[in-house]
Motif scaffolding. Structure first.
Motif, PDB file in Angstrom:
ATOM      1  N   ALA A 158      55.747  30.809  41.487  1.00 35.75           N
ATOM      2  CA  ALA A 158      54.638  29.996  40.989  1.00 35.75           C
ATOM      3  C   ALA A 158      53.363  30.285  41.769  1.00 35.75           C
ATOM      4  CB  ALA A 158      54.993  28.515  41.077  1.00 35.75           C
ATOM      5  N   LEU A 159      53.485  30.487  43.076  1.00 31.83           N
ATOM      6  CA  LEU A 159      52.323  30.816  43.896  1.00 31.83           C
ATOM      7  C   LEU A 159      51.702  32.145  43.482  1.00 31.83           C
ATOM      8  CD1 LEU A 159      53.169  29.872  47.598  1.00 31.83           C
ATOM      9  CD2 LEU A 159      51.259  29.056  46.227  1.00 31.83           C
ATOM     10  N   LYS A 160      52.544  33.123  43.211  1.00 33.20           N
ATOM     11  CA  LYS A 160      52.029  34.415  42.756  1.00 33.20           C
ATOM     12  C   LYS A 160      51.262  34.258  41.447  1.00 33.20           C
ATOM     13  CE  LYS A 160      55.665  37.116  45.001  1.00 33.20           C
ATOM     14  NZ  LYS A 160      56.861  37.961  44.801  1.00 33.20           N
ATOM     15  N   GLY A 161      51.777  33.416  40.563  1.00 32.29           N
ATOM     16  CA  GLY A 161      51.073  33.168  39.313  1.00 32.29           C
ATOM     17  C   GLY A 161      49.713  32.535  39.540  1.00 32.29           C
ATOM     18  N   ALA A 162      49.628  31.607  40.495  1.00 32.87           N
ATOM     19  CA  ALA A 162      48.352  30.955  40.795  1.00 32.87           C
ATOM     20  C   ALA A 162      47.346  31.947  41.365  1.00 32.87           C
ATOM     21  CB  ALA A 162      48.586  29.809  41.779  1.00 32.87           C
ATOM     22  N   VAL A 163      47.806  32.800  42.280  1.00 31.63           N
ATOM     23  CA  VAL A 163      46.934  33.823  42.868  1.00 31.63           C
ATOM     24  C   VAL A 163      46.453  34.793  41.789  1.00 31.63           C
ATOM     25  CG1 VAL A 163      46.881  35.788  44.453  1.00 31.63           C
ATOM     26  CG2 VAL A 163      47.945  33.642  45.166  1.00 31.63           C
ATOM     27  N   PHE A 164      47.346  35.191  40.908  1.00 33.11           N
ATOM     28  CA  PHE A 164      47.011  36.104  39.812  1.00 33.11           C
ATOM     29  C   PHE A 164      45.966  35.467  38.896  1.00 33.11           C
ATOM     30  CE2 PHE A 164      48.349  37.978  35.587  1.00 33.11           C
ATOM     31  CZ  PHE A 164      47.890  39.264  35.844  1.00 33.11           C
ATOM     32  N   ALA A 165      46.163  34.187  38.566  1.00 29.11           N
ATOM     33  CA  ALA A 165      45.220  33.486  37.683  1.00 29.11           C
ATOM     34  C   ALA A 165      43.828  33.439  38.297  1.00 29.11           C
ATOM     35  CB  ALA A 165      45.718  32.064  37.406  1.00 29.11           C
ATOM     36  N   ALA A 166      43.749  33.115  39.582  1.00 30.70           N
ATOM     37  CA  ALA A 166      42.440  33.041  40.241  1.00 30.70           C
ATOM     38  C   ALA A 166      41.739  34.387  40.226  1.00 30.70           C
ATOM     39  CB  ALA A 166      42.612  32.547  41.674  1.00 30.70           C
ATOM     40  N   ASN A 167      42.480  35.447  40.468  1.00 26.03           N
ATOM     41  CA  ASN A 167      41.868  36.775  40.488  1.00 26.03           C
ATOM     42  C   ASN A 167      41.370  37.186  39.108  1.00 26.03           C
ATOM     43  OD1 ASN A 167      42.192  38.702  43.122  1.00 26.03           O
ATOM     44  ND2 ASN A 167      43.608  36.980  43.166  1.00 26.03           N
ATOM     45  N   LEU A 168      42.121  36.864  38.065  1.00 22.76           N
ATOM     46  CA  LEU A 168      41.687  37.218  36.712  1.00 22.76           C
ATOM     47  C   LEU A 168      40.461  36.414  36.297  1.00 22.76           C
ATOM     48  CD1 LEU A 168      44.303  38.844  36.493  1.00 22.76           C
ATOM     49  CD2 LEU A 168      44.633  37.867  34.211  1.00 22.76           C
ATOM     50  N   TYR A 169      40.517  35.103  36.481  1.00 18.94           N
ATOM     51  CA  TYR A 169      39.447  34.249  35.954  1.00 18.94           C
ATOM     52  C   TYR A 169      38.189  34.280  36.809  1.00 18.94           C
ATOM     53  CZ  TYR A 169      42.016  32.517  31.981  1.00 18.94           C
ATOM     54  OH  TYR A 169      42.655  32.440  30.761  1.00 18.94           O
ATOM     55  N   GLU A 170      38.343  34.391  38.110  1.00 19.14           N
ATOM     56  CA  GLU A 170      37.155  34.495  38.944  1.00 19.14           C
ATOM     57  C   GLU A 170      36.408  35.796  38.646  1.00 19.14           C
ATOM     58  OE1 GLU A 170      37.030  32.600  43.061  1.00 19.14           O
ATOM     59  OE2 GLU A 170      37.090  34.737  43.506  1.00 19.14           O
ATOM     60  N   GLY A 171      37.154  36.844  38.339  1.00 16.83           N
ATOM     61  CA  GLY A 171      36.534  38.110  37.976  1.00 16.83           C
ATOM     62  C   GLY A 171      35.726  38.041  36.689  1.00 16.83           C
ATOM     63  N   LEU A 172      35.971  37.012  35.898  1.00 18.28           N
ATOM     64  CA  LEU A 172      35.243  36.823  34.643  1.00 18.28           C
ATOM     65  C   LEU A 172      34.149  35.758  34.765  1.00 18.28           C
ATOM     66  CD1 LEU A 172      38.345  36.957  32.276  1.00 18.28           C
ATOM     67  CD2 LEU A 172      36.595  38.733  32.547  1.00 18.28           C
ATOM     68  N   GLY A 173      33.917  35.285  35.989  1.00 15.69           N
ATOM     69  CA  GLY A 173      32.819  34.354  36.229  1.00 15.69           C
ATOM     70  C   GLY A 173      33.168  32.888  36.172  1.00 15.69           C
ATOM     71  N   PHE A 174      34.460  32.549  36.064  1.00 13.71           N
ATOM     72  CA  PHE A 174      34.861  31.135  36.009  1.00 13.71           C
ATOM     73  C   PHE A 174      35.140  30.626  37.424  1.00 13.71           C
ATOM     74  CE2 PHE A 174      36.104  32.775  31.817  1.00 13.71           C
ATOM     75  CZ  PHE A 174      35.519  31.834  30.992  1.00 13.71           C
ATOM     76  N   PRO A 175      34.556  29.494  37.816  1.00 13.16           N
ATOM     77  CA  PRO A 175      34.836  28.939  39.146  1.00 13.16           C
ATOM     78  C   PRO A 175      36.309  28.558  39.276  1.00 13.16           C
ATOM     79  CG  PRO A 175      32.876  27.931  38.184  1.00 13.16           C
ATOM     80  CD  PRO A 175      33.532  28.706  37.084  1.00 13.16           C
ATOM     81  N   CYS A 176      36.899  28.932  40.396  1.00 12.82           N
ATOM     82  CA  CYS A 176      38.314  28.658  40.639  1.00 12.82           C
ATOM     83  C   CYS A 176      38.492  27.948  41.978  1.00 12.82           C
ATOM     84  CB  CYS A 176      39.118  29.959  40.669  1.00 12.82           C
ATOM     85  SG  CYS A 176      39.200  30.814  39.076  1.00 12.82           S
ATOM     86  N   VAL A 177      39.428  26.987  42.010  1.00 14.11           N
ATOM     87  CA  VAL A 177      39.799  26.295  43.243  1.00 14.11           C
ATOM     88  C   VAL A 177      41.325  26.316  43.350  1.00 14.11           C
ATOM     89  CG1 VAL A 177      39.710  24.153  44.557  1.00 14.11           C
ATOM     90  CG2 VAL A 177      37.777  24.779  43.096  1.00 14.11           C
ATOM     91  N   PRO A 178      41.880  27.009  44.366  1.00 12.64           N
ATOM     92  CA  PRO A 178      41.201  27.806  45.372  1.00 12.64           C
ATOM     93  C   PRO A 178      40.574  29.058  44.755  1.00 12.64           C
ATOM     94  CG  PRO A 178      43.485  27.334  46.008  1.00 12.64           C
ATOM     95  CD  PRO A 178      43.340  26.980  44.568  1.00 12.64           C
ATOM     96  N   THR A 179      39.679  29.691  45.507  1.00  9.57           N
ATOM     97  CA  THR A 179      39.114  30.962  45.058  1.00  9.57           C
ATOM     98  C   THR A 179      40.178  32.045  45.159  1.00  9.57           C
ATOM     99  OG1 THR A 179      38.343  31.590  47.259  1.00  9.57           O
ATOM    100  CG2 THR A 179      36.846  30.258  45.904  1.00  9.57           C
ATOM    101  N   ALA A 180      39.856  33.182  44.609  1.00 13.10           N
ATOM    102  CA  ALA A 180      40.825  34.286  44.583  1.00 13.10           C
ATOM    103  C   ALA A 180      41.268  34.715  45.973  1.00 13.10           C
ATOM    104  CB  ALA A 180      40.215  35.471  43.837  1.00 13.10           C
ATOM    105  N   GLY A 181      40.390  34.584  46.961  1.00 10.85           N
ATOM    106  CA  GLY A 181      40.711  35.076  48.291  1.00 10.85           C
ATOM    107  C   GLY A 181      41.194  34.032  49.275  1.00 10.85           C
TER     108      GLY A 181
END
Length: 428
Positions: free
Chosen positions: A297-320
């Motif tokens: 589940a954690l890997k999925g969350a990290v993957f989601a942040a990286n995809l969506y932040e790369g498209l300009g959507f604010p993410c919490v936590p951020t991708a990094g």
């Protein structure tokens, strides 16, 4: 069949698939770190089971009163060993996380006492439990008052405000580890430990309860390792490993847990009653699998942040940023985008994949909520799901996935639905 072909058969376009694969190339080190935490926690759970001599007799079903249920009692010893506490209450009679928190609060607060939240507003469903929103049988109705210290604009603790809120009536302090339906950061176990230490320096006899939902096994330590008197959660989230069909847990000091048992059953009965109804194999095996399932589940969350932040959507936590729970908040900015995201998660489900999620007036919330959850266990947040209240800033909260591969598919499908609706443009 090539991997891209099977994804295409599931509805993911080559462009979305390629965008996801590029993101994965950047995540190898992050995923390896998650696996190391899972390995530690797997060993911790295994050690607790071995210490408590788990055997086949502990899987026997009990009914009725459940007297002399050794499987149930030993499971509670295992949980206490995993969370390094004096005692534990782990029961199918606890229906959800909110119920577990209600039991812990109502058991350890008496008329005239005050409850303090030093981390801002509580999760939506606790508002009626506390009495912030009027409800029958709320703590407020029974004479328990409530105080709150809001977080600083930076998301940190306002220690000055917290000190001023602690008084002679402050009996219990509640700390919500996860962000809930807010776009604040979730708290690390280290941060929670510092907050607990501060509160107890102001009032040494105050009890501290941590709402541990969504945070179990994300780190190698739990809040109970750093001074929490109780940690509370749901078995259809992380610790149930996707196998527990119901249930909740309260781990902590013997005095606190004993009171919780009296509140759950009846004064004088406590932990002596409560049949396991044949659920022990699922509870034991689910806990055994929990560290690995949580890692997926954690890997999925990290993957989601990286995809969506790369498209300009604010993410919490951020991708990094580091991770302290399994929830990924993505601010999508519109009702339409929220619904498209949830349609993608639902379309990726093994159960009810053909259903279209629609907002509804969900009990315990003050806004309409949209929820995508094609789960084997109704409402199981460790399974692939996404939800959120339909209100500004229109943030959706993604979590779960019994396997990393399923979480990956869900995120790709959510992006696919946004692309099909013309709500996002993939980079070339």
């Amino acid at each position: 069949m090539e991997l891209q072909e099977i994804y295409q058969a599931l509805g993911v376009s080559p462009a979305v698939f390629a965008y996801g694969e590029r993101a994965l190339e950047r995540l190898r080190d992050r995923f390896a770190a998650i696996d190391r935490v899972a390995e530690y926690n797997q060993a911790k759970v295994l050690h607790a089971m071995q210490q408590n001599r788990v055997n086949a007799t502990h899987f026997a079903a009990t009914t009725g009163y459940g007297y002399d249920d050794e499987g149930r009692d030993n499971l509670e010893r295992v949980y206490a060993a995993v969370f390094h506490t004096q005692a534990a209450l782990v029961r199918p009679q606890i229906t959800c996380g909110t119920h577990a928190l209600t039991v812990a609060l109502s058991a350890n607060l008496l008329p005239g006492d005050e409850l303090l939240s030093p981390v801002g507003a509580p999760y939506d469903t606790l508002e009626e439990v506390i009495g912030i929103r009027p409800s029958k049988c709320s703590l407020k109705e029974y004479g328990v008052t409530y105080a709150q210290a809001d977080l600083l604009p930076s998301g940190g603790f306002d220690y000055g405000a917290i000190r001023s809120k602690i008084n002679e009536r402050t009996k219990l302090i509640t700390i919500q580890r996860s962000k809930g339906y807010a776009t604040r950061p979730s708290f690390s176990v280290g941060q929670i430990g510092e907050l607990i230490a501060f509160c107890k320096s102001v009032k040494p006899d105050v009890k501290v309860m941590v709402d541990n939902c969504y945070g179990e096994f994300v780190e190698t330590r739990e809040p109970s390792d750093l001074g929490a008197d109780m940690v509370v959660g749901s078995l259809i989230k992380n610790p149930g490993g996707g196998l527990a069909p119901i249930g909740g847990y309260i781990c902590g000091r013997s005095e606190c847990v004993e009171r919780c048992a009296y509140r759950l059953s009846a004064p004088g009965l406590g932990q002596e009653v409560g049949a396991n109804l044949g659920l022990m194999p699922a509870f034991y095996q689910g806990l055994f699998l929990a560290p690995t399932v949580t890692a997926g589940a954690l890997k999925g969350a990290v993957f989601a942040a990286n995809l969506y932040e790369g498209l300009g959507f604010p993410c919490v936590p951020t991708a990094g940023e580091g991770r302290h729970d399994i929830i990924q908040a993505v601010t999508l900015g519109s009702r339409e985008a929220m619904l498209a995201f949830c349609r993608g998660i639902q379309a990726a489900a093994p159960v009810d994949s053909y259903v279209t999620p629609e907002p509804w007036a969900m009990p315990g919330y003050d806004s309409e909520v949209v929820m995508a959850a094609g789960a084997f266990v109704q409402g199981s947040s460790i399974e692939l799901s996404a939800d959120g209240p339909i209100r500004p800033p229109y943030a959706v909260y993604f979590q779960g996935g019994l396997t990393w591969q399923h979480a990956k598919l869900g995120i790709l499908m959510s992006l696919q639905k946004l692309a099909e609706a013309g709500l996002v443009k993939l980079p070339e």
